[in-house]
Enzyme design. Structure first.
Site, PDB file in Angstrom:
ATOM      1  CG  LEU A  49      -1.889  -1.156   1.342  1.00 46.69           C
ATOM      2  CD1 LEU A  49      -2.529  -1.180   2.723  1.00 46.69           C
ATOM      3  CD2 LEU A  49      -2.947  -1.055   0.255  1.00 46.69           C
ATOM      4  CB  SER A  50       0.345   4.815  -0.730  1.00 46.91           C
ATOM      5  OG  SER A  50      -0.717   5.050   0.166  1.00 46.91           O
ATOM      6  CD  GLU A  51       2.720   6.748   2.730  1.00 43.84           C
ATOM      7  OE1 GLU A  51       3.719   7.386   2.362  1.00 43.84           O
ATOM      8  OE2 GLU A  51       1.636   6.779   2.134  1.00 43.84           O
ATOM      9  CB  THR A  52       2.720  -0.152   6.323  1.00 43.50           C
ATOM     10  OG1 THR A  52       2.221  -0.918   5.212  1.00 43.50           O
ATOM     11  CG2 THR A  52       2.488  -0.928   7.607  1.00 43.50           C
ATOM     12  CG  HIS A  78      -3.212   7.868   3.796  1.00 42.71           C
ATOM     13  ND1 HIS A  78      -1.954   8.102   3.294  1.00 42.71           N
ATOM     14  CD2 HIS A  78      -3.423   6.532   3.672  1.00 42.71           C
ATOM     15  CE1 HIS A  78      -1.435   6.970   2.880  1.00 42.71           C
ATOM     16  NE2 HIS A  78      -2.300   5.995   3.087  1.00 42.71           N
TER      17      HIS A  78
END
Length: 275
Positions: A49-52, A78
């Site tokens: 994902l774009s961020e964890t 986010h």
């Protein structure tokens, strides 16, 4: 001595009032010391994902870190919303009306829990002139640009209107070779104050669905132009997202809802834990 550890994980759609909207972030809760950085990075790459977000919710303020699939980043809006939503809705560690304090690489952050959404208080990221030729960014974007600026780690390209932002189809290889790793396109909105999209292939995120950090730049940028301190914004990715922005001197507050999509556990190899 090495072994395995089981950790709880959630996937949360942030900056959205519905599942399958906004920006999905993974949140992993760690009860003791940080795992080694290479393990944290491997988990983020596996999640893709774009961020964890990784947090240690048993401490105060709560330590919080963010990883894209290929690198740790100093700030992420986010995934911060998602982490606080987990503390609030899944773990019951924070109540409606309270303020959660976080310890991050960008300094202390405070997130207010409201009845239907969350309010991030983040440092503003002002724009400055850039020395990069407009032609270089137009080639990468494959679009005409009216004005260009830069802010921290990304370029800000102002386009003519919302329609121009919607149809941008960048050359991702060219974008990934720019000096700064991120690129925002923005314009006045048709039914809101401003719209944007954000591309960061050099960070492992070709297009981010909804980007809190970009709005730390865009809110003061458009606020000054429109003579407003409260603005409604939309990010025009495929998933899309809506962000309410308010400007408070050198801080920006971003409001958005969260919806839970997934919860479970992950099993990862570990050696000696590190602080």
């Amino acid at each position: 001595m090495s072994g395995e550890i089981i950790l709880p994980i959630w996937q949360v759609d942030a900056f959205s009032s519905v599942v399958f909207g906004g920006n999905p972030a993974a949140v992993v809760a760690i009860t003791d010391c940080w795992l080694p950085d290479d393990i944290l990075q491997a988990i983020a790459a596996e999640n893709n994902l774009s961020e964890t977000a990784f947090m240690r919710p048993g401490e105060h303020p709560v330590p919080l870190r963010w990883f894209t699939p290929i690198q740790e980043v100093p700030l992420c809006g986010h995934a911060t919303l998602a982490a606080v939503a987990v503390m609030h809705q899944a773990l019951g560690l924070a109540q409606t009306g309270s303020i959660v304090e976080l310890a991050t690489a960008s300094g202390p952050l405070q997130i207010q829990i409201r009845e239907d959404d969350y309010v991030l208080d983040l440092p503003a990221r002002p724009t400055v002139p850039t020395s990069v030729p407009k032609s270089e960014l137009e080639t990468a974007l494959r679009a005409r640009i009216d004005e260009i600026y830069e802010s921290v780690d990304r370029y800000v390209c102002v386009l003519n209107d919302e329609a121009a932002v919607r149809v941008v189809a960048p050359d991702m290889a060219a974008v990934s070779k720019l000096l700064l790793p991120g690129l925002i396109v923005t314009a006045p909105g048709d039914a809101c104050d401003f719209v944007s999209r954000y591309f960061a292939p050099a960070k492992g995120v070709p297009e981010d669905p909804v980007t809190g950090t970009s709005h730390c730049t865009l809110a003061p940028f458009w606020g000054q132009r429109l003579d407003k301190t409260t603005l409604q914004a939309r990010q025009l990715s495929t998933r899309g997202g809506q962000i309410e922005c308010s400007i408070h001197q050198d801080r920006v507050r971003l409001s958005g809802a969260c919806r839970f999509y997934l919860s479970g556990t992950i099993t990862v190899p570990v050696g000696p834990a590190s602080h």
